[in-house]
Scaffold this motif. Structure first.
Motif, PDB file in Angstrom:
ATOM      1  N   UNK A 140     -24.336 -19.138 129.624  1.00 56.37           N
ATOM      2  CA  UNK A 140     -23.820 -20.004 130.687  1.00 56.37           C
ATOM      3  C   UNK A 140     -23.230 -21.280 130.085  1.00 56.37           C
ATOM      4  N   UNK A 141     -23.932 -21.872 129.116  1.00 57.75           N
ATOM      5  CA  UNK A 141     -23.418 -23.089 128.472  1.00 57.75           C
ATOM      6  C   UNK A 141     -22.115 -22.816 127.728  1.00 57.75           C
ATOM      7  N   UNK A 142     -22.038 -21.673 127.032  1.00 54.95           N
ATOM      8  CA  UNK A 142     -20.812 -21.312 126.306  1.00 54.95           C
ATOM      9  C   UNK A 142     -19.624 -21.186 127.252  1.00 54.95           C
ATOM     10  N   UNK A 143     -19.831 -20.505 128.359  1.00 50.98           N
ATOM     11  CA  UNK A 143     -18.748 -20.314 129.327  1.00 50.98           C
ATOM     12  C   UNK A 143     -18.311 -21.641 129.934  1.00 50.98           C
ATOM     13  N   UNK A 144     -19.265 -22.511 130.236  1.00 51.61           N
ATOM     14  CA  UNK A 144     -18.918 -23.827 130.776  1.00 51.61           C
ATOM     15  C   UNK A 144     -18.142 -24.656 129.754  1.00 51.61           C
ATOM     16  N   UNK A 145     -18.541 -24.536 128.481  1.00 54.84           N
ATOM     17  CA  UNK A 145     -17.786 -25.240 127.426  1.00 54.84           C
ATOM     18  C   UNK A 145     -16.356 -24.711 127.338  1.00 54.84           C
ATOM     19  N   UNK A 146     -16.196 -23.405 127.443  1.00 52.08           N
ATOM     20  CA  UNK A 146     -14.860 -22.810 127.383  1.00 52.08           C
ATOM     21  C   UNK A 146     -14.007 -23.272 128.564  1.00 52.08           C
ATOM     22  N   UNK A 147     -14.608 -23.354 129.740  1.00 47.59           N
ATOM     23  CA  UNK A 147     -13.880 -23.832 130.920  1.00 47.59           C
ATOM     24  C   UNK A 147     -13.516 -25.300 130.741  1.00 47.59           C
ATOM     25  N   UNK A 148     -14.446 -26.094 130.210  1.00 49.89           N
ATOM     26  CA  UNK A 148     -14.167 -27.515 129.977  1.00 49.89           C
ATOM     27  C   UNK A 148     -13.039 -27.691 128.965  1.00 49.89           C
ATOM     28  N   UNK A 149     -13.013 -26.860 127.939  1.00 48.55           N
ATOM     29  CA  UNK A 149     -11.936 -26.916 126.952  1.00 48.55           C
ATOM     30  C   UNK A 149     -10.602 -26.550 127.597  1.00 48.55           C
ATOM     31  N   UNK A 150     -10.597 -25.500 128.414  1.00 48.49           N
ATOM     32  CA  UNK A 150      -9.370 -25.107 129.114  1.00 48.49           C
ATOM     33  C   UNK A 150      -8.904 -26.230 130.026  1.00 48.49           C
ATOM     34  N   UNK A 151      -9.833 -26.901 130.667  1.00 56.59           N
ATOM     35  CA  UNK A 151      -9.487 -28.028 131.547  1.00 56.59           C
ATOM     36  C   UNK A 151      -8.807 -29.137 130.752  1.00 56.59           C
ATOM     37  N   UNK A 152      -9.359 -29.447 129.575  1.00 56.97           N
ATOM     38  CA  UNK A 152      -8.758 -30.499 128.744  1.00 56.97           C
ATOM     39  C   UNK A 152      -7.337 -30.130 128.348  1.00 56.97           C
ATOM     40  N   UNK A 153      -7.126 -28.868 128.006  1.00 58.85           N
ATOM     41  CA  UNK A 153      -5.789 -28.411 127.620  1.00 58.85           C
ATOM     42  C   UNK A 153      -4.818 -28.567 128.785  1.00 58.85           C
ATOM     43  N   UNK A 154      -5.248 -28.129 129.966  1.00 60.09           N
ATOM     44  CA  UNK A 154      -4.384 -28.217 131.146  1.00 60.09           C
ATOM     45  C   UNK A 154      -4.104 -29.675 131.495  1.00 60.09           C
ATOM     46  N   UNK A 155      -5.135 -30.516 131.444  1.00 53.13           N
ATOM     47  CA  UNK A 155      -4.964 -31.915 131.826  1.00 53.13           C
ATOM     48  C   UNK A 155      -4.085 -32.677 130.829  1.00 53.13           C
TER      49      UNK A 155
END
Length: 176
Positions: A140-155
């Motif tokens: 769960x933590x890994x997936x949340x980190x991946x989503x957070x990274x994708x968010x940073x890229x998009x932002x």
């Protein structure tokens, strides 16, 4: 380390973001497809990645709930797994909880001490349940980190704007 700002739901350095909620909203609105995702129509890009990550995150939470149900069905057990969700961040994790008396959370090191005191069959079962719980928590933590990274890229990415030809595509009809 970080002090809370006067406004709830933020830190001194910025607002608290629940990456999973952000990704759900982006996928629903397809917000990263239009302004920032030039590869979205080719089956690649952040929108597809976010959909896949959200699906995996949902499957992980379902597996967590299933493990909780299994541990609660054990009769005469001293502990069961409980699913916790931190509202502000969306962090979801499993913890052991006492069944009798204080009904308090049992810290992981204490869980190991308790498991060691059981008979071999019970010890093996609790050991497997603990290993699965720890693996699901980490996933769960890994997936949340991946989503957070994708968010940073998009932002961080500037919207891609492509010039279109201005030439007239409309031809007036002759004769009328």
């Amino acid at each position: 380390m970080f002090e809370r700002a006067s406004e709830e739901g933020s830190t001194r350095i910025g607002p608290i973001v629940n990456p999973a909620r952000w990704a759900e909203q982006v996928v629903k609105e397809q917000a990263c497809q239009n302004p920032a995702d030039t590869k979205a129509f080719k089956g690649r890009g952040k929108l597809l990645e976010l959909r896949q990550l959200l699906t995996e995150l949902e499957c992980t939470v379902i597996a967590m709930k299933h493990l909780v149900d299994i541990t609660k069905q054990v009769q005469n057990s001293q502990m069961y797994l409980m699913l916790h969700v931190k509202t502000a961040t969306g962090l979801t994790f499993l913890r052991w909880r006492e069944r009798n008396g204080a009904c308090r959370h049992v810290p992981w090191p204490e869980v190991q001490d308790r498991i060691d005191a059981f008979t071999s069959d019970v010890r093996d079962w609790y050991g497997q349940a603990t290993d699965q719980a720890l693996a699901l928590n980490e996933r769960h933590k890994e997936l949340r980190r991946a989503i957070a990274t994708a968010r940073k890229v998009v932002m961080r990415s500037a919207p891609s704007v492509f010039a279109r030809s201005i030439e007239a595509r409309f031809q007036p009809s002759k004769g009328g």
